[in-house]
Enzyme design. Sequence first.
Site, mmCIF file in Angstrom:
data_model
loop_
_atom_site.group_PDB
_atom_site.id
_atom_site.type_symbol
_atom_site.label_atom_id
_atom_site.label_comp_id
_atom_site.label_asym_id
_atom_site.label_seq_id
_atom_site.Cartn_x
_atom_site.Cartn_y
_atom_site.Cartn_z
ATOM 1 C CB CYS A 182 -24.433 -0.413 -79.385
ATOM 2 S SG CYS A 182 -24.918 -2.109 -79.696
ATOM 3 C CB CYS A 228 -27.457 -4.100 -84.661
ATOM 4 S SG CYS A 228 -29.115 -3.182 -84.346
ATOM 5 C CB CYS A 236 -28.309 2.696 -84.032
ATOM 6 S SG CYS A 236 -29.311 2.338 -82.518
ATOM 7 C CB CYS A 259 -30.166 -3.065 -77.097
ATOM 8 S SG CYS A 259 -31.070 -1.806 -78.106
ATOM 9 C CD GLN A 307 -46.297 8.636 -79.149
ATOM 10 O OE1 GLN A 307 -45.103 8.569 -79.887
ATOM 11 N NE2 GLN A 307 -47.274 9.026 -79.840
ATOM 12 C CG PHE A 332 -55.472 9.600 -86.737
ATOM 13 C CD1 PHE A 332 -55.921 8.858 -87.837
ATOM 14 C CD2 PHE A 332 -55.606 11.089 -87.132
ATOM 15 C CE1 PHE A 332 -56.019 9.126 -88.866
ATOM 16 C CE2 PHE A 332 -55.993 11.515 -88.413
ATOM 17 C CZ PHE A 332 -56.258 10.450 -89.382
ATOM 18 C CD GLU A 340 -57.442 4.152 -83.556
ATOM 19 O OE1 GLU A 340 -57.120 3.270 -84.328
ATOM 20 O OE2 GLU A 340 -56.752 5.198 -83.185
ATOM 21 C CG ASP A 384 -50.098 11.064 -82.665
ATOM 22 O OD1 ASP A 384 -49.279 11.211 -83.939
ATOM 23 O OD2 ASP A 384 -49.948 10.767 -81.772
ATOM 24 C CB CYS A 440 -44.023 9.685 -86.751
ATOM 25 S SG CYS A 440 -45.133 8.783 -87.578
#
Length: 416
Positions: free
Chosen positions: A63, A75, A78, A152, A253, A280, A300, A348, A374
């Site tokens: 990019c 940017c 990344c 992008c 996601q 969750f 949740e 999760d 994550c």
Amino acid sequence: MSTETVTIQKLGAQGDGIAQGADGPIYVPFTLPGESVAIARVKSQGTLMSIAAASPDRREPHCRHFGPDGVNGTCGGCTLQHYADAPYRAFKRQLVIDALRSKGLTPEVDDIIAAHSGERRKVVFAARKTEKGTLIGFNQAESHHIVAIEECPIASSGIMSQLPAITAVAAALAVNAEAFRISVLEMPSGLDLAVDDVKSLSDKQRRSAIEMVLTLRGIARVSVNGEILVEPAKPMIDFGGVQVSPPPGAFTQATKQAEDAMAELVTTHVGKAKRIADLFAGSGTFSLRLARIGRVHAVEGEAKPLAALDYAARNTQGLKPVTIERRDLFRRPLMKQELKVYDAVVFDPPRAGAEFQCKELARSQVKKIVAVSCNPLTLARDLALLTEGGYRITKVTPIDQFLWTSHVEVVVALEK
């Protein structure tokens, strides 16, 4: 500020190169292990000036907005576009291994499930009204400066082809020169735009924005600060064959490919469980797939995603019963006695992990657990609690969902 030449020894957990200085580590973005680089240094932070000896693993970024020479600045989306595929993926897998080892855990870790360009169906743009027009792009790393983007490579073509329409929506909603965010989710019915941090709209501006959006093609919904402004098409997302209309700005996601990979791992480990708790649960990413296997209790903390899950479950044929519970699992985890009715539990959580819930799970007799995370560091903490309670880790699979960043998803299967 001083200028010096250093040798990069390794990559840190955030993707910065790390050199060893006389008074401690120096962090240098956009560098790779083994490289000799000239830097401008302020304390422990180095800015890359030039590369004296490049790594053989260095490659040209995909990019034009990436790196120190990015157009109009760098940017901040990344951090690792300059890293060749094989060592990049090995680095992300190693992040998981190192996090687990920090808690004394040494299970076999699968090869990472790779991400590819053009897969991101969800991105968050920064926008601001300027004298020259509406600026839209991504924030520069550790800065409020917005880098205007023309391309992008991580985002889907469906999002990038609609950048003029997204910009038009931003222009219609910009009340002043303050920056605001636009979360864009690509759905089969069109783009779902959730705009946050804008000032209250006047009735005239609201009407004008609605009229403008209705002239655009490919926009399913626009919401402002959580309130639906206009919905030209019902925004629907597919969770394993179940159609769900998530609330504005709800968690999903970031790529369908990663979601499908996670879901396959989750459902495979759960197997033929008859009673399943999904903690969750969000809008039902896993719950609605698991309801094809057994009875599901979805827990949740937020009401709107839970309502979307409930509506989808009640209006889809072929599912086992799904019950819902709104509950803050950080403050009120499911207790040992409540867990005894379940054959399997899936959780999760957000990046903070599920420490208190895992303490209760460790005391339970639930046969199978699937942890989705994550954040490898909080995951390792939670897994240590479970293994101390008698659980055995049977499979660890890292998944690359956020391409060319240091973020990695992990799915872990455990058995009592």
